[in-house]
Design an enzyme around this catalytic site. Sequence first.
Site, mmCIF file in Angstrom:
data_model
loop_
_atom_site.group_PDB
_atom_site.id
_atom_site.type_symbol
_atom_site.label_atom_id
_atom_site.label_comp_id
_atom_site.label_asym_id
_atom_site.label_seq_id
_atom_site.Cartn_x
_atom_site.Cartn_y
_atom_site.Cartn_z
ATOM 1 N N TYR A 24 0.826 -1.211 0.000
ATOM 2 C CA TYR A 24 0.000 0.000 0.000
ATOM 3 C C TYR A 24 0.863 1.266 0.000
ATOM 4 O O TYR A 24 0.623 2.180 0.785
ATOM 5 C CB TYR A 24 -0.946 -0.011 1.209
ATOM 6 C CG TYR A 24 -2.023 -1.057 1.089
ATOM 7 C CD1 TYR A 24 -3.169 -0.807 0.338
ATOM 8 C CD2 TYR A 24 -1.880 -2.308 1.673
ATOM 9 C CE1 TYR A 24 -4.143 -1.775 0.188
ATOM 10 C CE2 TYR A 24 -2.850 -3.293 1.515
ATOM 11 C CZ TYR A 24 -3.980 -3.002 0.776
ATOM 12 O OH TYR A 24 -4.939 -3.954 0.630
ATOM 13 N N TYR A 152 -11.938 -7.306 7.086
ATOM 14 C CA TYR A 152 -10.801 -7.386 6.168
ATOM 15 C C TYR A 152 -10.490 -8.864 5.954
ATOM 16 O O TYR A 152 -10.312 -9.610 6.914
ATOM 17 C CB TYR A 152 -9.559 -6.668 6.721
ATOM 18 C CG TYR A 152 -8.377 -6.880 5.812
ATOM 19 C CD1 TYR A 152 -8.252 -6.145 4.627
ATOM 20 C CD2 TYR A 152 -7.419 -7.859 6.078
ATOM 21 C CE1 TYR A 152 -7.202 -6.372 3.749
ATOM 22 C CE2 TYR A 152 -6.359 -8.084 5.208
ATOM 23 C CZ TYR A 152 -6.255 -7.340 4.053
ATOM 24 O OH TYR A 152 -5.222 -7.575 3.181
ATOM 25 N N ASP A 251 -12.831 -16.455 9.458
ATOM 26 C CA ASP A 251 -11.486 -16.094 9.022
ATOM 27 C C ASP A 251 -10.682 -15.795 10.283
ATOM 28 O O ASP A 251 -10.785 -14.706 10.845
ATOM 29 C CB ASP A 251 -11.564 -14.886 8.085
ATOM 30 C CG ASP A 251 -10.196 -14.374 7.660
ATOM 31 O OD1 ASP A 251 -9.189 -14.838 8.212
ATOM 32 O OD2 ASP A 251 -10.155 -13.495 6.778
ATOM 33 N N LYS A 280 -1.101 -16.204 8.937
ATOM 34 C CA LYS A 280 -0.261 -15.304 9.732
ATOM 35 C C LYS A 280 0.628 -16.030 10.766
ATOM 36 O O LYS A 280 1.716 -16.435 10.422
ATOM 37 C CB LYS A 280 -1.113 -14.214 10.351
ATOM 38 C CG LYS A 280 -1.594 -13.214 9.278
ATOM 39 C CD LYS A 280 -2.081 -11.902 9.855
ATOM 40 C CE LYS A 280 -2.099 -10.814 8.798
ATOM 41 N NZ LYS A 280 -3.412 -10.581 8.185
HETATM 42 C C1 PLP Z 1 -3.925 -10.693 6.838
HETATM 43 C C2 PLP Z 1 -5.271 -11.210 6.695
HETATM 44 C C3 PLP Z 1 -5.684 -11.847 5.500
HETATM 45 C C4 PLP Z 1 -4.796 -11.959 4.290
HETATM 46 O O1 PLP Z 1 -3.658 -12.743 4.525
HETATM 47 P P1 PLP Z 1 -2.380 -12.582 3.563
HETATM 48 O O2 PLP Z 1 -1.458 -13.663 4.034
HETATM 49 O O3 PLP Z 1 -1.850 -11.198 3.785
HETATM 50 O O4 PLP Z 1 -2.838 -12.789 2.168
HETATM 51 C C5 PLP Z 1 -6.979 -12.338 5.451
HETATM 52 N N1 PLP Z 1 -7.811 -12.244 6.506
HETATM 53 C C6 PLP Z 1 -7.448 -11.658 7.661
HETATM 54 C C7 PLP Z 1 -8.401 -11.611 8.800
HETATM 55 C C8 PLP Z 1 -6.173 -11.110 7.794
HETATM 56 O O5 PLP Z 1 -5.824 -10.502 8.941
#
Ligand code: PLP
Length: 430
Positions: A24, A152, A251, A280
Amino acid sequence: MPHTSLHTAADLLAYDREHLWHPYTSMTDPTPVRLVTGADGTRITLDDGSELLDGMSSWWAAIHGYNHPALNAALTDQVADFAHVMFGGLTHRPAIALAEKLVSITPEGLDHVFLADSGSVSVEVALKMVLQHQRGVGRPERTRMLTIRGGYHGDTFGCMSVCDPVGGMHSMFSQVLPTQVFADRPPAGVEDVPAWAEGFRSLAAEHAHELAGIIVEPLLQGAGGMHVYPAECLRVMREVADEHELVLVFDEIATGFGRTGWLFAAEAAGVTPDVMCLGKALTGGYLTLAAVLCTGAVAAGLSRSESGVLMHGPTYMGNPLACSVALANLRLLETGDFRSDVERINAGLVAGLAPLRDLPGILDVRTIGAVGVAQLDHPVDVVKATDAAAEEGVWLRPFRDLIYTMPPYVSTDEDVALICTAIGRAAVVA
Ligand SMILES: *Cc1c(COP(=O)(O)O)cnc(C)c1O
């Protein structure tokens, strides 16, 4: 050290500025970056020899700190055997052992594992699972996702479509994004849950004929605004999903592996989703790897779709190096005591951030687990804020109106106090 014809730090940074995209960040007028030469424990070393205490865990990932002997050993052991083989038609111990571990530690019923190469890809895979499942069970007209504002879920197209429609990237890509159904963001306080739940239920009922699934970040919305909401809302989502035969996706890419104080945020509500995305912190900040877990019912449903198979298979699927370091990372989580570490860090964040509440320009401070947030009443000047924190010896990366931290679990009480001081400094100048 990698060979390059560029010798001085100034040369390297000039080349970076000219040629490398950062997240970004503008290519034509980029904000400054710092040159890292090492990282150990909770400290990042810069080219000038100075050290920064890491308040970001490299974006939620490095939960046990950098240069960890057990994680290093897992990688070097595996690379001596083999670094990678394709996953089509071949398999290996690291992937199998990781799948076994993930199935055993995630909520009961999540029995099938897809190893993806990043969080965003795992969300794409989850969305495909949902759509293919609905086709497989005879509801092909169900193609939209229900989600909540302020979310997100990653940067690829399917992910963008379920990110917050205002703060996300919808306006720029509206012509090409699937249009999803957005419920209000859940409230921060439990007293407001019944009113929110009523709205959520009626929106779901209104769109049920076209909805395939629900996707949310449970308990804590991360990059969409660091918003914490009551676990009760997750139970409402489970009920709504059951009532309308929607696939419920959590997620947990940011919330997973202890960050909220629970191993997985789903546990706070005692809710089992049908699909769960992890990423992550999965590899402790070493390599990119994500996982999508789903129930037997979802796996069986999608297997009855016309393709008969899940339509996804990345080149580096199940990468053995990433799986091995993930396993070692999960072993550290199990043998350590992340719950008391996160509780201790939370106490430090609560105490350290409380005085900030009274500073001019601060709208709110909040914490959950090992996450601390100061929300300003204006957008942060990221360069000024970052520089002010760095002067205190702390690495922070604010965004929008938020200066926040999710320190490694190995941070000491002194580390946490220093991070809070730095957030205060950054908030004042930014
Ligand atoms: C960081 C994140 C993603 C995307 O993961 P990347 O490895 O950066 O593609 C998706 N969902 C959530 C909740 C995130 O924090």
